[in-house]
Design a protein around this motif. Structure first.
Motif, PDB file in Angstrom:
ATOM      1  N   SER A 181     -11.765   5.731   6.470  1.00  0.00           N
ATOM      2  CA  SER A 181     -11.933   4.277   6.428  1.00  0.00           C
ATOM      3  C   SER A 181     -12.935   3.875   5.360  1.00  0.00           C
ATOM      4  CB  SER A 181     -12.401   3.755   7.793  1.00  0.00           C
ATOM      5  OG  SER A 181     -12.612   2.353   7.754  1.00  0.00           O
ATOM      6  N   GLN A 182     -12.748   2.671   4.866  1.00  0.00           N
ATOM      7  CA  GLN A 182     -13.703   2.069   3.930  1.00  0.00           C
ATOM      8  C   GLN A 182     -14.878   1.433   4.666  1.00  0.00           C
ATOM      9  OE1 GLN A 182     -11.554  -0.708   1.494  1.00  0.00           O
ATOM     10  NE2 GLN A 182     -10.375   0.861   0.447  1.00  0.00           N
ATOM     11  N   ILE A 183     -14.778   1.317   5.966  1.00  0.00           N
ATOM     12  CA  ILE A 183     -15.836   0.720   6.778  1.00  0.00           C
ATOM     13  C   ILE A 183     -16.875   1.804   7.097  1.00  0.00           C
ATOM     14  CG2 ILE A 183     -16.358  -0.463   8.930  1.00  0.00           C
ATOM     15  CD1 ILE A 183     -13.477  -1.495   8.902  1.00  0.00           C
ATOM     16  N   TYR A 222       0.858  -1.183   0.000  1.00  0.00           N
ATOM     17  CA  TYR A 222       0.000   0.000   0.000  1.00  0.00           C
ATOM     18  C   TYR A 222       0.899   1.239   0.000  1.00  0.00           C
ATOM     19  CZ  TYR A 222      -3.928  -3.040   1.258  1.00  0.00           C
ATOM     20  OH  TYR A 222      -4.890  -4.020   1.268  1.00  0.00           O
ATOM     21  N   GLU A 230      -7.730   2.349  -3.546  1.00  0.00           N
ATOM     22  CA  GLU A 230      -8.518   1.917  -2.403  1.00  0.00           C
ATOM     23  C   GLU A 230      -9.278   3.073  -1.755  1.00  0.00           C
ATOM     24  OE1 GLU A 230      -8.607  -1.557  -1.449  1.00  0.00           O
ATOM     25  OE2 GLU A 230      -7.793  -1.474  -3.493  1.00  0.00           O
ATOM     26  N   GLU A 255      -9.552  -2.853  12.722  1.00  0.00           N
ATOM     27  CA  GLU A 255      -9.803  -1.928  11.620  1.00  0.00           C
ATOM     28  C   GLU A 255     -10.433  -0.612  12.063  1.00  0.00           C
ATOM     29  OE1 GLU A 255      -8.784  -2.700   8.242  1.00  0.00           O
ATOM     30  OE2 GLU A 255      -7.722  -3.989   9.657  1.00  0.00           O
ATOM     31  N   THR A 256     -11.070  -0.583  13.220  1.00  0.00           N
ATOM     32  CA  THR A 256     -11.750   0.646  13.664  1.00  0.00           C
ATOM     33  C   THR A 256     -11.298   1.116  15.044  1.00  0.00           C
ATOM     34  OG1 THR A 256     -13.595  -0.667  14.560  1.00  0.00           O
ATOM     35  CG2 THR A 256     -13.801   0.117  12.286  1.00  0.00           C
ATOM     36  N   LYS A 309      -7.955  -1.332   5.452  1.00  0.00           N
ATOM     37  CA  LYS A 309      -9.266  -0.694   5.295  1.00  0.00           C
ATOM     38  C   LYS A 309      -9.323   0.717   5.885  1.00  0.00           C
ATOM     39  CE  LYS A 309     -11.199  -4.337   3.434  1.00  0.00           C
ATOM     40  NZ  LYS A 309     -11.628  -4.321   2.003  1.00  0.00           N
ATOM     41  N   THR A 310      -8.418   1.034   6.796  1.00  0.00           N
ATOM     42  CA  THR A 310      -8.478   2.322   7.492  1.00  0.00           C
ATOM     43  C   THR A 310      -7.102   2.973   7.491  1.00  0.00           C
ATOM     44  OG1 THR A 310     -10.237   1.473   8.923  1.00  0.00           O
ATOM     45  CG2 THR A 310      -9.091   3.476   9.644  1.00  0.00           C
ATOM     46  N   GLN A 339      -5.696  -4.839   7.726  1.00  0.00           N
ATOM     47  CA  GLN A 339      -6.369  -5.284   6.509  1.00  0.00           C
ATOM     48  C   GLN A 339      -6.427  -4.202   5.432  1.00  0.00           C
ATOM     49  OE1 GLN A 339     -10.177  -7.083   7.349  1.00  0.00           O
ATOM     50  NE2 GLN A 339      -9.392  -8.197   9.134  1.00  0.00           N
TER      51      GLN A 339
END
Length: 328
Positions: free
Chosen positions: A293-295, A240, A260, A320-321, A279-280, A277
């Motif tokens: 974040s993608q969440i 990344y 992403e 992730e959060t 995501k954030t 992962q």
């Protein structure tokens, strides 16, 4: 006169005579059924044999339609070509199953050239590249002994990532060592299978100039980043990095780049952290700690503690959060 005598059963011979035609008819039906079964079994066996034969023929020479490049190499260019006196013909293909045999549906290989020199000399007098059909033709040669070497490998791919694709033949890398061949009166013809080198071990090196994958067996760089990377982060087999305000992911398995997340221009100019992962992203915008974040439950925001924005020094993700921060 009334006959009071008991009925006398017919003799076995008479009973047999009376039942004879019906029994024969039943036997005929039984024979017909057996005959039908035999015919069906024989027919099924023939169909099975024909099906297997058709499948084999389909693998060797499919019927109908326009021939592909592989079929052209298989059916015409190599097997039916007639090598002439004073001529060498070498055919190259991608030996995908590494059995050193040209199998149907294996592709011709064009990224190779042949260097040829006279036996006893040190420099080649000719170098010929393969055509799109994977064939190298060397004409106007005198009879006798020569030495040939296979050169070239695929050039590095363009873009953000650069890979040096090496090919080999039976464990020998290109360019191969010189080997002797003899040109007789009928000419010389050979089929050579090549396959891409897959290093068993690669070391990922992160330097100021980017990321490199080093192959210790070959003692050379197998691939590298072809652009400046801002604090790249490795997650498993993926890399990344931030570029033009976007979080990009390089997928090692497929060698593809995907976007992403966007709107991360502020993260490029300061420190940033990535969840396990990917995501954030947490980052510093000046002295302000922010995240994106993608969440959906997390989305984006900043960090407040007792109504103030503390000065964050570093951060570490729990999941992730959730994360831990060191601040003052």
């Amino acid at each position: 006169m009334q006959d009071n005598l008991p009925d006398i059963p017919p003799s076995p011979a008479i009973a047999s005579a009376k039942a004879g035609p019906e029994q024969q008819k039943s036997n005929l039906f039984a024979d017909d059924k057996r005959l039908v079964k035999i015919i069906l079994l024989v027919g099924f066996g023939l169909l099975l044999i024909l099906g297997i034969a058709a499948a084999i023929l389909e693998q060797v020479a499919p019927r109908g339609g326009k021939k592909t490049a592989e079929e052209e190499l298989f059916s015409a260019n190599l097997w039916q070509i007639q090598v002439r006196p004073n001529q060498m013909i070498l055919g190259f293909f991608e030996d995908s199953n590494k059995n050193n045999q040209f199998d149907y549906r294996e592709k011709p290989f064009a990224k190779v050239s042949v260097a040829i020199r006279r036996s006893g000399e040190t420099e080649p007098f000719r170098r010929v590249s393969a055509g799109i059909d994977g064939l190298v033709k060397i004409d106007d040669l005198n009879l006798g002994d020569y030495e040939i070497s296979l050169d070239n490998y695929a050039e590095g791919q363009s873009g953000d990532w650069l890979f040096f694709e090496e090919y080999q033949q039976s464990g020998e890398f290109l360019p191969t060592a010189w080997r002797r061949v003899t040109l007789a009166a009928q000419g010389y013809q050979e089929l050579i299978g090549l396959f891409p080198y897959q290093p068993p071990l690669l070391l990922t090196l992160m330097t100021d100039s980017g990321i490199s994958w080093y192959d210790p067996e070959r003692a050379r760089v197998y691939g590298q980043s072809n652009t400046v990377l801002v604090s790249p982060a490795a997650r498993g087999r993926n890399i990344y990095y931030l570029q033009e305000g976007k979080l990009k992911k390089f997928d090692w398995s497929y060698r593809t780049v995907s976007e992403e997340m966007i709107w991360l221009e502020e993260a490029e100019s300061g420190s940033w952290w990535l969840s396990d992962q990917g995501k954030t992203v947490a980052y510093l915008s000046g002295k302000e700690f922010r995240f994106r974040s993608q969440i959906e439950d997390c989305s984006e925001g900043g960090f407040f503690y007792e109504g103030v924005r503390p000065e964050v020094k570093t951060a570490a993700f729990i999941d992730e959060t959730s994360w831990l921060v060191i601040a003052r």
